[in-house]
Motif scaffolding. Structure first.
Motif, PDB file in Angstrom:
ATOM      1  N   GLY A  35      77.247  39.773  11.759  1.00 32.66           N
ATOM      2  CA  GLY A  35      76.957  40.347  10.449  1.00 32.66           C
ATOM      3  C   GLY A  35      76.508  39.311   9.446  1.00 32.66           C
ATOM      4  O   GLY A  35      75.622  39.561   8.619  1.00 32.66           O
ATOM      5  N   ALA A  36      77.122  38.110   9.503  1.00 27.35           N
ATOM      6  CA  ALA A  36      76.732  37.045   8.585  1.00 27.35           C
ATOM      7  C   ALA A  36      75.385  36.453   8.978  1.00 27.35           C
ATOM      8  O   ALA A  36      74.564  36.095   8.116  1.00 27.35           O
ATOM      9  N   LEU A  37      75.129  36.335  10.281  1.00 32.12           N
ATOM     10  CA  LEU A  37      73.838  35.823  10.728  1.00 32.12           C
ATOM     11  C   LEU A  37      72.688  36.715  10.262  1.00 32.12           C
ATOM     12  O   LEU A  37      71.588  36.240   9.996  1.00 32.12           O
ATOM     13  N   ALA A  38      72.970  38.018  10.162  1.00 42.58           N
ATOM     14  CA  ALA A  38      71.929  38.952   9.728  1.00 42.58           C
ATOM     15  C   ALA A  38      71.550  38.755   8.265  1.00 42.58           C
ATOM     16  O   ALA A  38      70.521  39.238   7.820  1.00 42.58           O
ATOM     17  N   LEU A  39      72.387  38.029   7.502  1.00 37.83           N
ATOM     18  CA  LEU A  39      72.118  37.794   6.079  1.00 37.83           C
ATOM     19  C   LEU A  39      71.691  36.354   5.846  1.00 37.83           C
ATOM     20  O   LEU A  39      72.111  35.707   4.888  1.00 37.83           O
ATOM     21  N   ASN A  40      70.874  35.853   6.728  1.00 32.44           N
ATOM     22  CA  ASN A  40      70.368  34.493   6.583  1.00 32.44           C
ATOM     23  C   ASN A  40      69.671  34.326   5.231  1.00 32.44           C
ATOM     24  O   ASN A  40      68.842  35.143   4.841  1.00 32.44           O
ATOM     25  N   GLY A  41      70.018  33.262   4.517  1.00 34.38           N
ATOM     26  CA  GLY A  41      69.404  32.980   3.226  1.00 34.38           C
ATOM     27  C   GLY A  41      70.124  33.581   2.041  1.00 34.38           C
ATOM     28  O   GLY A  41      69.754  33.314   0.886  1.00 34.38           O
ATOM     29  N   PHE A  42      71.165  34.387   2.277  1.00 29.67           N
ATOM     30  CA  PHE A  42      71.843  35.039   1.160  1.00 29.67           C
ATOM     31  C   PHE A  42      72.658  34.058   0.323  1.00 29.67           C
ATOM     32  O   PHE A  42      72.873  34.298  -0.862  1.00 29.67           O
ATOM     33  N   SER A  43      73.108  32.960   0.920  1.00 31.90           N
ATOM     34  CA  SER A  43      73.880  31.973   0.159  1.00 31.90           C
ATOM     35  C   SER A  43      73.099  31.495  -1.063  1.00 31.90           C
ATOM     36  O   SER A  43      73.632  31.433  -2.175  1.00 31.90           O
ATOM     37  N   GLU A  44      71.833  31.172  -0.859  1.00 31.69           N
ATOM     38  CA  GLU A  44      71.008  30.683  -1.967  1.00 31.69           C
ATOM     39  C   GLU A  44      70.762  31.787  -2.996  1.00 31.69           C
ATOM     40  O   GLU A  44      70.816  31.545  -4.207  1.00 31.69           O
ATOM     41  N   VAL A  45      70.502  32.997  -2.514  1.00 30.82           N
ATOM     42  CA  VAL A  45      70.279  34.126  -3.424  1.00 30.82           C
ATOM     43  C   VAL A  45      71.521  34.363  -4.277  1.00 30.82           C
ATOM     44  O   VAL A  45      71.428  34.548  -5.504  1.00 30.82           O
ATOM     45  N   LEU A  46      72.694  34.353  -3.640  1.00 32.50           N
ATOM     46  CA  LEU A  46      73.943  34.583  -4.367  1.00 32.50           C
ATOM     47  C   LEU A  46      74.235  33.433  -5.324  1.00 32.50           C
ATOM     48  O   LEU A  46      74.690  33.667  -6.454  1.00 32.50           O
ATOM     49  N   ALA A  47      73.965  32.206  -4.904  1.00 40.13           N
ATOM     50  CA  ALA A  47      74.231  31.051  -5.761  1.00 40.13           C
ATOM     51  C   ALA A  47      73.413  31.133  -7.048  1.00 40.13           C
ATOM     52  O   ALA A  47      73.928  30.859  -8.149  1.00 40.13           O
ATOM     53  N   ASN A  48      72.150  31.495  -6.929  1.00 43.08           N
ATOM     54  CA  ASN A  48      71.305  31.600  -8.124  1.00 43.08           C
ATOM     55  C   ASN A  48      71.779  32.730  -9.038  1.00 43.08           C
ATOM     56  O   ASN A  48      71.815  32.581 -10.266  1.00 43.08           O
ATOM     57  N   PHE A  49      72.152  33.849  -8.446  1.00 42.46           N
ATOM     58  CA  PHE A  49      72.650  34.970  -9.244  1.00 42.46           C
ATOM     59  C   PHE A  49      73.981  34.611  -9.902  1.00 42.46           C
ATOM     60  O   PHE A  49      74.228  34.976 -11.055  1.00 42.46           O
ATOM     61  N   TYR A  50      74.837  33.916  -9.179  1.00 43.73           N
ATOM     62  CA  TYR A  50      76.148  33.505  -9.693  1.00 43.73           C
ATOM     63  C   TYR A  50      75.992  32.702 -10.989  1.00 43.73           C
ATOM     64  O   TYR A  50      76.721  32.920 -11.967  1.00 43.73           O
ATOM     65  N   ASP A  96      75.959  29.349  15.855  1.00 43.30           N
ATOM     66  CA  ASP A  96      76.354  30.552  16.581  1.00 43.30           C
ATOM     67  C   ASP A  96      77.833  30.855  16.450  1.00 43.30           C
ATOM     68  O   ASP A  96      78.323  31.820  17.044  1.00 43.30           O
ATOM     69  N   ALA A  97      78.577  30.051  15.661  1.00 46.40           N
ATOM     70  CA  ALA A  97      79.977  30.382  15.375  1.00 46.40           C
ATOM     71  C   ALA A  97      80.069  31.475  14.309  1.00 46.40           C
ATOM     72  O   ALA A  97      81.123  32.087  14.141  1.00 46.40           O
ATOM     73  N   LEU A  98      78.977  31.713  13.602  1.00 47.86           N
ATOM     74  CA  LEU A  98      78.972  32.751  12.576  1.00 47.86           C
ATOM     75  C   LEU A  98      79.011  34.139  13.220  1.00 47.86           C
ATOM     76  O   LEU A  98      78.368  34.370  14.246  1.00 47.86           O
ATOM     77  N   PRO A  99      79.753  35.071  12.623  1.00 45.56           N
ATOM     78  CA  PRO A  99      79.732  36.449  13.125  1.00 45.56           C
ATOM     79  C   PRO A  99      78.328  37.036  12.985  1.00 45.56           C
ATOM     80  O   PRO A  99      77.572  36.643  12.079  1.00 45.56           O
ATOM     81  N   MET A 103      80.359  42.089   3.493  1.00 43.81           N
ATOM     82  CA  MET A 103      81.750  41.644   3.485  1.00 43.81           C
ATOM     83  C   MET A 103      81.968  40.541   4.511  1.00 43.81           C
ATOM     84  O   MET A 103      82.711  39.586   4.277  1.00 43.81           O
ATOM     85  N   THR A 104      81.320  40.665   5.660  1.00 39.90           N
ATOM     86  CA  THR A 104      81.415  39.606   6.668  1.00 39.90           C
ATOM     87  C   THR A 104      80.903  38.293   6.095  1.00 39.90           C
ATOM     88  O   THR A 104      81.510  37.228   6.285  1.00 39.90           O
ATOM     89  N   PHE A 105      79.794  38.365   5.375  1.00 37.65           N
ATOM     90  CA  PHE A 105      79.277  37.150   4.725  1.00 37.65           C
ATOM     91  C   PHE A 105      80.312  36.573   3.764  1.00 37.65           C
ATOM     92  O   PHE A 105      80.581  35.364   3.769  1.00 37.65           O
TER      93      PHE A 105
END
Length: 537
Positions: free
Chosen positions: A150-165, A145-148, A126-128
């Motif tokens: 929780g979001a930093l812990a999900l490094n690389g998820f943007s690309e994974v989500l974009a492909n799934f989207y 380092d402005a990222l919370p 949800m933080t992401f």
């Protein structure tokens, strides 16, 4: 995770209140007009947090949250008490039946990032979602380092989500469910407006347009979990519209209204420090309040205002205040008394606040608290409304990962606020409980840098690097921490004029898989030019 900290290692005034006097009937009318404007129905076609409703307060749906929840469900996530809506049940079945390359990559990613408790897992994703930019890329709107955490812990998820989207055609699904989400949002707006009216009227404050915003996002796929976030100037509550927690909404909204005051008058709170030392003995006081006086005062202040806004009968108020104090919120009793005086005055809270702080007799409170009896440790989830998702935990063991996450997040916030000494104490406390915890070792190393302790920083960064070979996945550092550890080691070798060893560290940072782009750029700069820092400034 903390990235890019600078590496510099070298050998009683009363407020005027006359203008704040308002006719009570006229003021209430202003509140009502303001609230009606703020929570008017808003389009949920917003593509990013910046593009959403421009008013300071809104109730709406969020496409990034919808897309993230679709991905989580497709990956195997199961919320507590999932929605019984037949359309959503059909959507869950469809998402879990997907087997394309992007869906399989998503499930693999999820398998490496799922936590032991469903609430903790949802909290991180949800933080992401709340910092993700628009589809189809979902690149975070905050950088580095402005990222919370929780979001930093999900490094690389943007690309994974974009492909799934793209593969799962989430955009089409969003358009299909968009009208239902808007109807759900419309049903929540009136009770939220009532919260806004009651709170602003009590505090005699008028909400004006600005950068600070309060959003309630409706998302039925979260089940019973309510997530509350404060990301910079954005205050967010994510709810299931079928079972909304209006108490949590009111609590979050009061934080939105009141948080700036303890920060603005931080220097006036120093006299209350002895009371925090007493509160630190309470077993049930959340960790994040033990190490930060402003946050502790703020939470007590919000809870005290909440009791008054609820207009509790005297007997119930006394019981609630006593219960809160038993859990460590020892400032609530004197704040409740101070608020009674505020209610008979005329200024808004923003003008009255310094007088409210001065009205607390710290010596008398210390004497009163000599006989205080704090409640024994509880298995229930400690309050985490500001930093983490809020949900019911099944057992103490399941709660532990989220407790550790909360403590790490609190310590990392101290790094962001340049409180190196406080961060060191917090990380060392974590390491006493969980020896070798990689995020804590890394955070302590960064804190040592900020304090100029190069020798200890090098030893700790070496420990992070060595942990990359640990047999236990949980004891291995995340790619971001590993890459930045190599970078910091390289910079310190540069400062020691050991260029050859520095280059080895920078190249090792580039070799870390899934390292963030900020780390890769820093490593590349280190290869191109030896690190230098100002000395003796």
């Amino acid at each position: 995770m903390i990235e890019g900290a600078r590496l510099d290692i070298s050998a009683r005034t009363n407020h005027a209140v006359a203008s704040a006097r308002l006719n009570s009937i006229g003021a209430l009318c202003l509140f009502l007009v303001c609230c009606c404007l703020c929570v008017a129905p808003a389009s949920i076609q917003a593509a990013s947090p910046q593009a959403e409703s421009t008013g300071p307060i809104a109730v709406e749906a969020n496409p990034q949250i919808f897309a993230t929840m679709c991905a989580l469900i497709a990956a195997g996530f199961e919320a507590d008490s999932p929605s019984a809506d037949p359309d959503l049940a059909q959507l869950r079945t469809r998402l879990r039946s997907l087997h394309g390359p992007a869906a399989e990559a998503l499930r693999d990613y999820y398998g490496h990032h799922v936590m032991g408790d469903s609430g903790a897992t949802l909290s991180r994703f949800m933080t992401f979602a709340l910092v993700a930019g628009p589809a189809p890329k979902f690149e975070p709107v905050l950088k580095g380092d402005a990222l919370p955490p929780g979001a930093l812990a999900l490094n690389g998820f943007s690309e994974v989500l974009a492909n799934f989207y793209e593969e799962a055609q989430i955009e089409d699904l969003w358009h299909k469910f968009e009208p239902a989400y808007e109807r759900a949002a419309a049903g929540i707006r009136e009770p939220v407006a009532q919260i806004v009216v009651a709170s602003t009227a009590y505090l005699r404050e008028i909400i004006r347009p600005g950068v600070r915003t309060f959003r309630v996002y409706v998302e039925p796929m979260v089940g019973n979990e309510t997530n509350v976030r404060n990301i910079g100037d954005r205050y967010v509550v994510v709810i299931n519209p079928a079972s909304p927690s209006f108490d949590l909404m009111r609590h979050a909204f009061l934080h939105y209204l009141l948080d700036p005051l303890p920060i603005r008058y931080r220097d006036k709170l120093l006299g209350e420090q002895p009371l925090l030392f007493i509160a630190d003995r309470a077993p049930n006081l959340p960790y994040e309040y033990r190490t930060d006086l402003a946050s502790f005062f703020d939470e007590c202040f919000v809870r005290a205002v909440e009791f008054r806004v609820r207009r509790l009968p005297a007997a119930q108020l006394a019981q609630e205040v006593s219960s809160a104090e038993a859990n460590g919120y020892v400032l609530i009793p004197p704040l409740t008394k101070a608020l009674a005086k505020f209610e008979s005055s005329e200024p808004s809270m923003s003008l009255y606040f310094p007088d409210l702080v001065r009205s607390i007799d710290v010596v008398a409170e210390q004497q009163r608290l000599q006989s205080v009896k704090f409640a024994p440790p509880s298995d229930s989830q400690p309050a985490r409304e500001r930093a983490e998702g809020v949900g019911t935990k099944k057992d103490k063991a399941a709660d532990a990962p989220t407790d550790l996450e909360s403590e790490l997040s609190a310590a990392e916030r101290m790094i962001a606020e340049q409180d190196a000494a406080g961060a060191s104490r917090a990380f060392e406390r974590i390491l006493l409980q969980t020896p070798g915890q990689p995020r804590a070792v890394y955070g302590l190393a960064v804190a040592c840098i900020l304090q100029g302790d190069a020798e200890r920083a090098i030893a700790l960064f070496d420990e992070v690097v060595a942990a990359a070979q640990a047999e236990s996945q949980q004891m291995r550092p995340e790619p971001s921490a590993l890459a930045w550890s190599h970078i910091y080691l390289g910079r310190m070798r540069d400062l020691q004029e050991d260029r050859e060893q520095a280059l080895e560290e920078y190249r090792a940072a580039l070799a870390v898989g899934n390292a963030p782009e900020t780390a890769r750029s820093a490593a590349q700069r280190g290869i191109e030019k030896a690190y230098q820092t100002a000395v003796g400034r």
